[in-house]
Design a protein around this motif. Structure first.
Motif, PDB file in Angstrom:
ATOM      1  N   ALA A 102      18.001  51.947  71.334  1.00 37.22           N
ATOM      2  CA  ALA A 102      19.054  52.901  70.986  1.00 37.22           C
ATOM      3  C   ALA A 102      20.391  52.206  71.178  1.00 37.22           C
ATOM      4  CB  ALA A 102      18.969  54.133  71.873  1.00 37.22           C
ATOM      5  N   CYS A 103      21.430  52.747  70.541  1.00 38.98           N
ATOM      6  CA  CYS A 103      22.736  52.093  70.638  1.00 38.98           C
ATOM      7  C   CYS A 103      23.846  53.111  70.474  1.00 38.98           C
ATOM      8  CB  CYS A 103      22.863  50.992  69.588  1.00 38.98           C
ATOM      9  SG  CYS A 103      22.601  51.548  67.899  1.00 38.98           S
ATOM     10  N   GLY A 104      25.034  52.681  70.774  1.00 46.00           N
ATOM     11  CA  GLY A 104      26.205  53.537  70.610  1.00 46.00           C
ATOM     12  C   GLY A 104      27.443  52.796  71.073  1.00 46.00           C
ATOM     13  N   LEU A 105      28.553  53.505  71.065  1.00 46.83           N
ATOM     14  CA  LEU A 105      29.836  52.903  71.402  1.00 46.83           C
ATOM     15  C   LEU A 105      30.460  53.640  72.577  1.00 46.83           C
ATOM     16  CD1 LEU A 105      30.747  52.761  67.677  1.00 46.83           C
ATOM     17  CD2 LEU A 105      30.498  50.715  69.089  1.00 46.83           C
ATOM     18  N   LEU A 106      31.342  52.952  73.274  1.00 44.72           N
ATOM     19  CA  LEU A 106      32.040  53.555  74.398  1.00 44.72           C
ATOM     20  C   LEU A 106      33.533  53.540  74.109  1.00 44.72           C
ATOM     21  CD1 LEU A 106      30.049  51.829  77.267  1.00 44.72           C
ATOM     22  CD2 LEU A 106      29.924  54.255  76.612  1.00 44.72           C
ATOM     23  N   ASN A 164      20.364  53.930  65.448  1.00 44.41           N
ATOM     24  CA  ASN A 164      20.056  52.502  65.309  1.00 44.41           C
ATOM     25  C   ASN A 164      19.576  52.290  63.883  1.00 44.41           C
ATOM     26  OD1 ASN A 164      19.127  49.915  65.308  1.00 44.41           O
ATOM     27  ND2 ASN A 164      17.579  50.211  66.918  1.00 44.41           N
ATOM     28  N   ALA A 165      20.468  51.765  63.032  1.00 42.68           N
ATOM     29  CA  ALA A 165      20.127  51.610  61.612  1.00 42.68           C
ATOM     30  C   ALA A 165      18.989  50.625  61.413  1.00 42.68           C
ATOM     31  CB  ALA A 165      21.367  51.163  60.830  1.00 42.68           C
ATOM     32  N   ALA A 166      18.736  49.772  62.415  1.00 37.61           N
ATOM     33  CA  ALA A 166      17.641  48.807  62.305  1.00 37.61           C
ATOM     34  C   ALA A 166      16.283  49.465  62.592  1.00 37.61           C
ATOM     35  CB  ALA A 166      17.860  47.640  63.262  1.00 37.61           C
ATOM     36  N   GLU A 167      16.302  50.624  63.252  1.00 40.32           N
ATOM     37  CA  GLU A 167      15.061  51.357  63.581  1.00 40.32           C
ATOM     38  C   GLU A 167      14.005  50.413  64.126  1.00 40.32           C
ATOM     39  OE1 GLU A 167      13.855  53.618  60.202  1.00 40.32           O
ATOM     40  OE2 GLU A 167      15.609  54.921  60.256  1.00 40.32           O
ATOM     41  N   SER A 168      14.366  49.719  65.187  1.00 37.35           N
ATOM     42  CA  SER A 168      13.513  48.653  65.719  1.00 37.35           C
ATOM     43  C   SER A 168      13.457  48.742  67.237  1.00 37.35           C
ATOM     44  CB  SER A 168      14.094  47.295  65.302  1.00 37.35           C
ATOM     45  OG  SER A 168      13.543  46.255  66.061  1.00 37.35           O
ATOM     46  N   SER A 169      12.376  48.223  67.811  1.00 38.83           N
ATOM     47  CA  SER A 169      12.297  48.119  69.268  1.00 38.83           C
ATOM     48  C   SER A 169      12.827  46.771  69.754  1.00 38.83           C
ATOM     49  CB  SER A 169      10.842  48.290  69.720  1.00 38.83           C
ATOM     50  OG  SER A 169      10.045  47.255  69.173  1.00 38.83           O
ATOM     51  N   ARG A 170      13.248  45.908  68.831  1.00 37.30           N
ATOM     52  CA  ARG A 170      13.703  44.569  69.193  1.00 37.30           C
ATOM     53  C   ARG A 170      15.169  44.315  68.874  1.00 37.30           C
ATOM     54  NH1 ARG A 170      10.073  40.635  70.066  1.00 37.30           N
ATOM     55  NH2 ARG A 170       7.897  41.264  70.117  1.00 37.30           N
ATOM     56  N   VAL A 171      15.691  44.969  67.853  1.00 40.42           N
ATOM     57  CA  VAL A 171      17.078  44.741  67.461  1.00 40.42           C
ATOM     58  C   VAL A 171      17.757  46.088  67.185  1.00 40.42           C
ATOM     59  CG1 VAL A 171      16.718  42.433  66.491  1.00 40.42           C
ATOM     60  CG2 VAL A 171      16.457  44.443  65.037  1.00 40.42           C
ATOM     61  N   TYR A 172      19.078  46.045  67.148  1.00 38.37           N
ATOM     62  CA  TYR A 172      19.808  47.262  66.821  1.00 38.37           C
ATOM     63  C   TYR A 172      20.953  46.937  65.877  1.00 38.37           C
ATOM     64  CZ  TYR A 172      23.872  45.996  69.619  1.00 38.37           C
ATOM     65  OH  TYR A 172      24.995  45.367  70.087  1.00 38.37           O
ATOM     66  N   THR A 173      21.310  47.918  65.088  1.00 37.20           N
ATOM     67  CA  THR A 173      22.535  47.887  64.294  1.00 37.20           C
ATOM     68  C   THR A 173      23.177  49.256  64.433  1.00 37.20           C
ATOM     69  OG1 THR A 173      21.590  46.350  62.686  1.00 37.20           O
ATOM     70  CG2 THR A 173      23.514  47.607  61.981  1.00 37.20           C
ATOM     71  N   VAL A 174      24.377  49.286  64.956  1.00 37.39           N
ATOM     72  CA  VAL A 174      25.091  50.559  65.051  1.00 37.39           C
ATOM     73  C   VAL A 174      25.263  51.102  63.635  1.00 37.39           C
ATOM     74  CG1 VAL A 174      27.302  51.623  65.620  1.00 37.39           C
ATOM     75  CG2 VAL A 174      26.271  49.990  67.198  1.00 37.39           C
ATOM     76  N   GLU A 175      24.779  52.288  63.406  1.00 31.82           N
ATOM     77  CA  GLU A 175      24.865  52.888  62.075  1.00 31.82           C
ATOM     78  C   GLU A 175      26.337  52.884  61.656  1.00 31.82           C
ATOM     79  OE1 GLU A 175      25.407  55.900  59.179  1.00 31.82           O
ATOM     80  OE2 GLU A 175      25.489  56.681  61.218  1.00 31.82           O
ATOM     81  N   PRO A 176      26.674  52.209  60.543  1.00 32.42           N
ATOM     82  CA  PRO A 176      28.085  51.955  60.235  1.00 32.42           C
ATOM     83  C   PRO A 176      28.942  53.210  60.177  1.00 32.42           C
ATOM     84  CG  PRO A 176      26.679  50.611  58.836  1.00 32.42           C
ATOM     85  CD  PRO A 176      25.757  51.555  59.575  1.00 32.42           C
ATOM     86  N   LYS A 177      28.396  54.278  59.634  1.00 32.04           N
ATOM     87  CA  LYS A 177      29.224  55.485  59.538  1.00 32.04           C
ATOM     88  C   LYS A 177      29.487  56.077  60.921  1.00 32.04           C
ATOM     89  CE  LYS A 177      30.276  58.545  55.899  1.00 32.04           C
ATOM     90  NZ  LYS A 177      29.914  58.957  54.553  1.00 32.04           N
ATOM     91  N   GLY A 178      28.534  55.883  61.818  1.00 32.09           N
ATOM     92  CA  GLY A 178      28.748  56.314  63.201  1.00 32.09           C
ATOM     93  C   GLY A 178      29.902  55.557  63.835  1.00 32.09           C
ATOM     94  N   ALA A 198      25.882  44.755  65.892  1.00 33.24           N
ATOM     95  CA  ALA A 198      24.428  44.608  65.959  1.00 33.24           C
ATOM     96  C   ALA A 198      24.052  43.592  67.020  1.00 33.24           C
ATOM     97  CB  ALA A 198      23.898  44.156  64.598  1.00 33.24           C
ATOM     98  N   GLY A 199      22.797  43.595  67.368  1.00 29.07           N
ATOM     99  CA  GLY A 199      22.285  42.643  68.341  1.00 29.07           C
ATOM    100  C   GLY A 199      20.798  42.826  68.502  1.00 29.07           C
ATOM    101  N   GLY A 200      20.288  42.339  69.623  1.00 31.77           N
ATOM    102  CA  GLY A 200      18.845  42.405  69.789  1.00 31.77           C
ATOM    103  C   GLY A 200      18.433  42.934  71.140  1.00 31.77           C
TER     104      GLY A 200
END
Lengths: 133, 91
Positions: free
Chosen positions: A24-28, A43-57, B89-91
């Motif tokens: 999971a991810c987010g901003l502070l 998490n736009a990557a929808e992954s257990s290994r990587v994340y991408t902050v959903e751009p519109k978020g 993004a990251g991992g």
């Protein structure tokens, strides 16, 4: 140092729990070293290994922060099975040397929260202090 | 046509620290070109050497991602706000 409001801390950890088994991810948001607002994002990557902050978020958080007169201070994400330490991917993709990079690890079951600065590929851990508000 | 361009924190060093800048142009591509002339450090972070939108940058006109509009040919009008948002993004 990163000073986290108790509310932002709780929202961040809850969002990371909600994201399991994926990262999971987010901003502070906040001012100076005080992060007082948590912006959970998908998490736009929808992954257990990587994340991408959903751009519109990110866009929404950026606008909300401006309306509140604060700034985006950093990004948080969870590590589901590894320690609360930036991965090589985190370091190479760190977008802003001024940001705080917060990790929430579930490697040991209970969440462990740590914060880092990443500048020019160098990782330095910083203290995390909870604010009583 | 002058529009407001919002600059997130990580790109502000490239524009002298400003949170927003004004730029002239009828399309996003013209806006970006105009900004590149004024702020050379910004261009490389938004478009590739062959002029395409960088993979790790999202550009919005108001609430709309230009990848789903006409990319750099997306028209902008009076009162529109362009936001340049690098991928986080990251991992």
């Amino acid at each position: 140092m990163l000073r986290l409001s108790t509310r932002a801390y709780a929202e961040m950890v809850a969002h990371c729990y909600d994201g399991l088994p994926l990262e999971a991810c987010g901003l502070l948001g906040g001012t100076g070293e005080d992060a007082t607002v948590c912006y959970p994002t998908a998490n736009a990557a929808e992954s257990s290994r990587v994340y991408t902050v959903e751009p519109k978020g990110f866009l929404r958080a950026d606008r909300d922060a401006e309306e509140r007169g604060i700034g985006i201070l950093g990004v948080f994400h969870s590590h589901t099975h590894t320690a609360a330490y930036p991965s090589p991917t985190d370091v190479t993709q760190a977008p802003d040397p001024a940001w705080h990079y917060v990790l929430v690890s579930f490697a040991d079951g209970a969440p462990v929260v740590r914060s880092y600065r990443i500048m020019g590929g160098n990782i330095s851990e910083e203290p995390v202090v909870l604010l009583n508000r | 046509m002058s529009v407001e361009v919002r600059i997130p924190t990580m790109l502000r060093p490239a524009v002298g620290g400003a949170a927003t800048v004004q730029a002239e142009g009828e399309t996003v591509g013209e806006i970006v070109s105009g900004l590149a002339a004024t702020y050379p450090g910004l261009a490389g972070q938004v478009v590739t050497e062959d002029g395409a939108l960088h993979k790790f940058v999202n550009v919005y006109v108001n609430d709309d991602d230009i990848r789903y509009l006409s990319k750099l040919d997306t028209k902008v009008g009076e009162g529109d706000t362009v936001s340049i948002m690098p991928a986080v993004a990251g991992g």
